[in-house]
Design a protein around this motif. Sequence first.
Motif, mmCIF file in Angstrom:
data_model
loop_
_atom_site.group_PDB
_atom_site.id
_atom_site.type_symbol
_atom_site.label_atom_id
_atom_site.label_comp_id
_atom_site.label_asym_id
_atom_site.label_seq_id
_atom_site.Cartn_x
_atom_site.Cartn_y
_atom_site.Cartn_z
ATOM 1 N N TYR A 154 -2.300 5.386 1.064
ATOM 2 C CA TYR A 154 -0.918 5.026 1.374
ATOM 3 C C TYR A 154 -0.452 3.943 0.465
ATOM 4 O O TYR A 154 -1.016 2.623 0.183
ATOM 5 N N ASP A 155 1.065 4.494 -0.107
ATOM 6 C CA ASP A 155 0.794 2.782 -1.226
ATOM 7 C C ASP A 155 2.910 2.895 -0.931
ATOM 8 O O ASP A 155 3.270 3.635 -0.174
ATOM 9 N N LEU A 156 2.996 2.415 -1.840
ATOM 10 C CA LEU A 156 5.009 1.608 -2.086
ATOM 11 C C LEU A 156 5.210 3.218 -3.026
ATOM 12 O O LEU A 156 4.296 3.070 -3.884
ATOM 13 N N LYS A 157 6.350 3.395 -3.041
ATOM 14 C CA LYS A 157 6.928 4.106 -3.933
ATOM 15 C C LYS A 157 8.623 3.266 -4.788
ATOM 16 O O LYS A 157 9.070 2.691 -3.926
ATOM 17 N N LEU A 158 8.989 3.210 -5.816
ATOM 18 C CA LEU A 158 10.074 3.215 -6.016
ATOM 19 C C LEU A 158 10.864 4.241 -7.221
ATOM 20 O O LEU A 158 10.072 5.143 -8.046
ATOM 21 N N ALA A 159 11.463 4.611 -7.180
ATOM 22 C CA ALA A 159 12.415 5.467 -7.471
ATOM 23 C C ALA A 159 14.077 5.314 -7.917
ATOM 24 O O ALA A 159 14.880 3.832 -7.097
ATOM 25 N N LEU A 160 14.097 5.760 -8.769
ATOM 26 C CA LEU A 160 16.236 5.716 -9.751
ATOM 27 C C LEU A 160 16.272 6.923 -10.321
ATOM 28 O O LEU A 160 15.547 7.817 -10.445
#
Length: 265
Positions: A154-160
């Motif tokens: 279970y993790d954090l996701k960053l996207a562009l």
Amino acid sequence: MGVPPAQRVARSFVSSLWLTGLFSSICLGLLMVAKTTAGEYYSLSGAGASDTGIFAYQGLIALPMGTFDDTGPIIRVWAKTFAFKYRTDLIDPNVVLPPIKDVVINSQAYAVEVESGYQLAFGQGRLAGFVGASYRHYTMSPKDPGSDLAGDHYDLKLALDGAIGAPTGGWGVGFNGSYVTGVEEYWAQLRPRYRWPSGMEIGLDLAGFGGRGYDYGRAGLFVGGFDLTEWGAEATYLSGEVGGQIDIGLDDPSAYGAVHVGVRF
């Protein structure tokens, strides 16, 4: 012993269909609700293959206050599965024996992601940033006691995500990238292209992606925005890509290809 390649690909294909089918049903229900509200909504799905096996995804993109040409909030939900390989020395902590050298591990990942973001639209393009939550489950064949990827994460996701170029046509470039903490998974894609006023486009597909213990690079061609409404479909668009891919850690080149379907509601 590891799972034979043909059996592994078949198992991956069945798992991919099951996962995307289940998620498609959920997305369809959400889209039926979304059609009663303002904004623009998309269902995106796709599947492809390379030497590592089958990959597939199903997604829902909601722009509740506008369209892809407007500034405003965006919500994205994804379900996906994908395969990768890596090389390691197998060590059994319960057995006092020398490690087995240079074993290739075949891995399959199953993931669900929810992202919330905001898009800035301008005359010659758009730019959107996202923050979200990621769930991933990894299986390994053969099992790797030394890997901390196997199991649930279970993790954090960053996207562009964005594009530069007039939406009415001409030369431009699309780009997107993401990073998932914990499993250290990354994706970066660049697509220089030419777009016709009809929305159809063609260009280069350049990408680098990987995670903890594996890295890939690829280059190819893509065609997008193929309008299926002329054949009776409602707001449905087809795209695809083909090219070459290399597993950097294994120095293993292969071909890849994929097909994507987008539906606007």
